[in-house]
Design a protein around this motif. Structure first.
Motif, PDB file in Angstrom:
ATOM      1  N   LYS A 118     -21.422-103.673-130.591  1.00  0.00           N
ATOM      2  CA  LYS A 118     -20.363-104.691-130.478  1.00  0.00           C
ATOM      3  C   LYS A 118     -19.730-104.650-129.089  1.00  0.00           C
ATOM      4  CE  LYS A 118     -20.032-106.459-134.671  1.00  0.00           C
ATOM      5  NZ  LYS A 118     -20.073-107.851-135.020  1.00  0.00           N
ATOM      6  N   THR A 119     -19.531-103.440-128.561  1.00  0.00           N
ATOM      7  CA  THR A 119     -18.955-103.289-127.223  1.00  0.00           C
ATOM      8  C   THR A 119     -19.878-103.902-126.179  1.00  0.00           C
ATOM      9  OG1 THR A 119     -17.871-101.245-127.929  1.00  0.00           O
ATOM     10  CG2 THR A 119     -18.057-101.622-125.557  1.00  0.00           C
ATOM     11  N   LEU A 120     -21.188-103.696-126.328  1.00  0.00           N
ATOM     12  CA  LEU A 120     -22.148-104.314-125.412  1.00  0.00           C
ATOM     13  C   LEU A 120     -22.026-105.832-125.437  1.00  0.00           C
ATOM     14  CD1 LEU A 120     -25.284-102.079-126.010  1.00  0.00           C
ATOM     15  CD2 LEU A 120     -24.155-102.465-123.813  1.00  0.00           C
ATOM     16  N   ASP A 121     -21.788-106.391-126.624  1.00  0.00           N
ATOM     17  CA  ASP A 121     -21.608-107.841-126.739  1.00  0.00           C
ATOM     18  C   ASP A 121     -20.338-108.317-126.043  1.00  0.00           C
ATOM     19  OD1 ASP A 121     -23.927-107.961-128.227  1.00  0.00           O
ATOM     20  OD2 ASP A 121     -22.890-108.012-130.161  1.00  0.00           O
ATOM     21  N   LEU A 122     -19.319-107.477-125.977  1.00  0.00           N
ATOM     22  CA  LEU A 122     -18.035-107.870-125.387  1.00  0.00           C
ATOM     23  C   LEU A 122     -18.016-107.761-123.860  1.00  0.00           C
ATOM     24  CD1 LEU A 122     -15.637-106.097-127.919  1.00  0.00           C
ATOM     25  CD2 LEU A 122     -16.090-108.551-127.749  1.00  0.00           C
ATOM     26  N   TYR A 129     -15.071-104.917-114.207  1.00  0.00           N
ATOM     27  CA  TYR A 129     -14.334-104.150-115.201  1.00  0.00           C
ATOM     28  C   TYR A 129     -13.766-102.881-114.598  1.00  0.00           C
ATOM     29  CZ  TYR A 129     -16.340-107.104-118.795  1.00  0.00           C
ATOM     30  OH  TYR A 129     -16.678-108.169-119.555  1.00  0.00           O
ATOM     31  N   ALA A 130     -12.515-102.601-114.919  1.00  0.00           N
ATOM     32  CA  ALA A 130     -11.901-101.310-114.599  1.00  0.00           C
ATOM     33  C   ALA A 130     -12.080-100.427-115.831  1.00  0.00           C
ATOM     34  CB  ALA A 130     -10.422-101.497-114.287  1.00  0.00           C
ATOM     35  N   GLN A 131     -11.869 -99.133-115.665  1.00  0.00           N
ATOM     36  CA  GLN A 131     -12.068 -98.197-116.776  1.00  0.00           C
ATOM     37  C   GLN A 131     -11.159 -98.541-117.959  1.00  0.00           C
ATOM     38  OE1 GLN A 131     -12.190 -94.105-115.618  1.00  0.00           O
ATOM     39  NE2 GLN A 131     -12.109 -93.365-117.710  1.00  0.00           N
ATOM     40  N   GLU A 132      -9.940 -98.966-117.703  1.00  0.00           N
ATOM     41  CA  GLU A 132      -9.004 -99.298-118.783  1.00  0.00           C
ATOM     42  C   GLU A 132      -9.488-100.520-119.592  1.00  0.00           C
ATOM     43  OE1 GLU A 132      -6.103 -98.970-121.452  1.00  0.00           O
ATOM     44  OE2 GLU A 132      -6.579 -97.500-119.922  1.00  0.00           O
ATOM     45  N   ILE A 133     -10.070-101.488-118.914  1.00  0.00           N
ATOM     46  CA  ILE A 133     -10.593-102.671-119.624  1.00  0.00           C
ATOM     47  C   ILE A 133     -11.810-102.270-120.454  1.00  0.00           C
ATOM     48  CG2 ILE A 133     -11.610-104.961-119.340  1.00  0.00           C
ATOM     49  CD1 ILE A 133      -9.835-105.242-116.820  1.00  0.00           C
ATOM     50  N   LEU A 134     -12.651-101.398-119.911  1.00  0.00           N
ATOM     51  CA  LEU A 134     -13.803-100.905-120.684  1.00  0.00           C
ATOM     52  C   LEU A 134     -13.334-100.157-121.926  1.00  0.00           C
ATOM     53  CD1 LEU A 134     -16.148 -99.674-117.828  1.00  0.00           C
ATOM     54  CD2 LEU A 134     -16.511-101.640-119.319  1.00  0.00           C
ATOM     55  N   ILE A 155     -12.724 -92.276-129.286  1.00  0.00           N
ATOM     56  CA  ILE A 155     -14.088 -92.682-128.947  1.00  0.00           C
ATOM     57  C   ILE A 155     -14.069 -93.637-127.756  1.00  0.00           C
ATOM     58  CG2 ILE A 155     -16.069 -94.023-129.749  1.00  0.00           C
ATOM     59  CD1 ILE A 155     -15.493 -92.818-132.574  1.00  0.00           C
ATOM     60  N   ALA A 156     -13.177 -94.626-127.787  1.00  0.00           N
ATOM     61  CA  ALA A 156     -13.104 -95.617-126.709  1.00  0.00           C
ATOM     62  C   ALA A 156     -12.755 -94.956-125.380  1.00  0.00           C
ATOM     63  CB  ALA A 156     -12.084 -96.696-127.057  1.00  0.00           C
ATOM     64  N   GLU A 157     -11.819 -94.040-125.411  1.00  0.00           N
ATOM     65  CA  GLU A 157     -11.425 -93.327-124.187  1.00  0.00           C
ATOM     66  C   GLU A 157     -12.613 -92.566-123.601  1.00  0.00           C
ATOM     67  OE1 GLU A 157      -9.163 -92.467-121.110  1.00  0.00           O
ATOM     68  OE2 GLU A 157      -8.323 -93.567-122.807  1.00  0.00           O
ATOM     69  N   ASN A 158     -13.390 -91.913-124.449  1.00  0.00           N
ATOM     70  CA  ASN A 158     -14.535 -91.142-123.981  1.00  0.00           C
ATOM     71  C   ASN A 158     -15.709 -92.025-123.580  1.00  0.00           C
ATOM     72  OD1 ASN A 158     -14.081 -88.095-124.128  1.00  0.00           O
ATOM     73  ND2 ASN A 158     -13.076 -88.892-125.945  1.00  0.00           N
ATOM     74  N   ILE A 159     -15.873 -93.156-124.232  1.00  0.00           N
ATOM     75  CA  ILE A 159     -16.920 -94.099-123.814  1.00  0.00           C
ATOM     76  C   ILE A 159     -16.609 -94.614-122.409  1.00  0.00           C
ATOM     77  CG2 ILE A 159     -17.782 -96.455-124.183  1.00  0.00           C
ATOM     78  CD1 ILE A 159     -17.910 -95.848-127.161  1.00  0.00           C
ATOM     79  N   ALA A 160     -15.379 -95.050-122.180  1.00  0.00           N
ATOM     80  CA  ALA A 160     -14.992 -95.575-120.865  1.00  0.00           C
ATOM     81  C   ALA A 160     -15.134 -94.506-119.782  1.00  0.00           C
ATOM     82  CB  ALA A 160     -13.562 -96.107-120.913  1.00  0.00           C
TER      83      ALA A 160
END
Length: 169
Positions: A118-122, A129-134, A155-160
């Motif tokens: 889903k993240t790939l789709d977004l 993109y900045a890290q915060e937007i990612l 999870i989102a914090e570590n993905i970014a």
């Protein structure tokens, strides 16, 4: 044909090198070269054309960042799927113990992989993109597949962070 993690990393590296060298290449500013007889007359316009080309180049570099972020996320996705690799270790090592337990369950792992999809789709290829937007996009992707908010945030914090680490080591 599926590309291996190393192939994707190599492609991302080549694109980054191409962008870096095109920004400093003497041929990148070929339009600003003047003939010797007119150097004094056109010296102000030469500076102006060089300054305007420098303003345009960072925008071109920014348009590649979305594509590179997607490539990095796909590399991370493969690492998550296999529970293997430096990228996976970077991602997994930064998680809280409760989030690690959640991810280690079958349901948590499946939701994580669906959330990454889903993240790939977004993420759009042509957007900077900045890290915060990612992180925000990753959080949105995780929540859309039912990952609990506390785990989704971690999870989102570590993905970014891992995407930034892959793209800008």
């Amino acid at each position: 044909m599926k590309m291996s993690i190393n192939s994707k990393r190599f492609i991302a590296f080549l694109v980054a090198i191409f962008v870096a060298f095109s920004a400093v290449s003497p041929f990148a500013h070929a339009s600003s070269v003047t003939e010797p007889s007119s150097i004094q007359e056109n010296s102000v316009s030469t500076v102006d054309s060089e300054a305007s080309s420098e303003i345009v180049e960072p925008q071109a570099v920014g348009k590649i960042v979305g594509w590179l972020a997607k490539q990095a996320l796909e590399i991370l996705r493969e690492g998550i799927k296999l529970s293997f690799g430096k990228e996976y270790n970077k991602f997994y090592g930064g998680l809280d113990p409760g989030t690690k337990t959640y991810i280690n369950s079958y349901d948590g792992r499946q939701r994580l992989l669906r959330g990454v999809d889903k993240t790939l789709d977004l993420i759009e290829d042509t957007t900077e993109y900045a890290q915060e937007i990612l992180r925000s996009r990753a959080y949105e992707g995780m929540r859309s597949v039912g990952v609990p908010p506390s785990y989704a945030d971690d999870i989102a914090e570590n993905i970014a962070g891992t995407i930034a680490w892959i793209v800008f080591p």
